[in-house]
Design an enzyme around this catalytic site. Sequence first.
Site, PDB file in Angstrom:
ATOM      1  N   HIS A 200     105.717 107.501   1.951  1.00 18.77           N
ATOM      2  CA  HIS A 200     106.783 106.598   2.617  1.00 18.77           C
ATOM      3  C   HIS A 200     106.597 105.972   3.963  1.00 18.77           C
ATOM      4  CE1 HIS A 200     109.660 108.495  -0.233  1.00 18.77           C
ATOM      5  NE2 HIS A 200     109.707 109.677   0.247  1.00 18.77           N
ATOM      6  N   ASP A 251     108.606 108.910  -7.204  1.00 18.06           N
ATOM      7  CA  ASP A 251     109.509 109.887  -6.325  1.00 18.06           C
ATOM      8  C   ASP A 251     110.505 110.159  -7.167  1.00 18.06           C
ATOM      9  OD1 ASP A 251     110.415 110.965  -4.121  1.00 18.06           O
ATOM     10  OD2 ASP A 251     110.843 109.250  -2.901  1.00 18.06           O
TER      11      ASP A 251
HETATM   12 ZN    ZN Z   1     108.920 112.839  -2.316  1.00 16.79          ZN
END
Ligand code: ZN
Length: 337
Positions: A200, A251
């Site tokens: 991220h 994800d």
């Molecule tokens: Zn994750």
Amino acid sequence: MTRALTLPGLVNAHSHAFQRALRGRAAGGDFWAWREGMLAEADAQTPQTVLDLYTDTYREMRAAGFTAVGEFHYLGFETALAAADAGAEAGIGFVCLYVAYARGGLERMQQPTVAAYLEQLETLRDRGIAVGVAPHSVRACPREWLVELGRYAAAEGLPLHVHACEQPREIEECLAEHGVRPVELLADCGCLGESTTVVHATHANGTELDLLRDSGATICACPTTEADLGDGFVPAVRVRHRGIPLCIGSDSNVRIDPFEELRELEGIARRQTGRRGVFSTDELFRFGGDQGARALGVESRPGIEIDLDHRSLRGVAEEHVPAALLAGCGADVVLAS
Ligand SMILES: [Zn+2]
């Protein structure tokens, strides 16, 4: 005969396959509200449900052109074995990013000590499963754990993956506990290096991005999930400016489409700069392929074949196909292997 173009296989560097089950029924609230539903889903998983759901999900990934997956696994040891079996069943390269979880979350996610965690990780390695060290986050691992895990990963030459700077609240909590931001804490604890992937980095500030650049770490962006969860935008242009390697992950698996992840990355950069073609086609395919493989320690992977007769590619000259895939195709252009 079908006309096809062969491309290097794509790599999904960050997946939580069980979250595929949440699509369509986890709307509303914010990230933290979503997390409650996610934890309930996690708690319901057994080795059998993992084997079934992950096999289906990995088959979808394989069909979409992902030839390897880094499964960021925090459902406990027995289900890690089931996830590895699912990877083999689906014919996808599988790396178990086995998660260290000291506090918070569910009891089944936690290990009592770093030694207990490492024993589980070693058992997976002994069974021939490719692994990476994965402190869940600075939320879930205290400083002492991070120090030990960073040391172990470096000594063993293993990839280290960690979530960081996904949500502003995580940064506020880290500042309150440690007086520094998440990536600064990871640096202090010896967790940043060329084998590190920070997942991220959505809200990483300039100092944190400089630390990532200086250490040679990679950022794994997961744009479709980050959009779905309301996380924000990866600072794509600032990352590019510093030359920090990027890779991609599906994800939460709300979407499974490597071209869409890459298109989103470029789309974010265009929205941020008012310019087009911020990343080149070659760069984007490198993020989707070689850099993901490097982040997972995957040495070889099969190619994928693109259906040149697919309706989405009709009228596109062959030399423009790679750019057209990124600009406007879904993963259904990938031929079954
Ligand atoms: Zn994750």
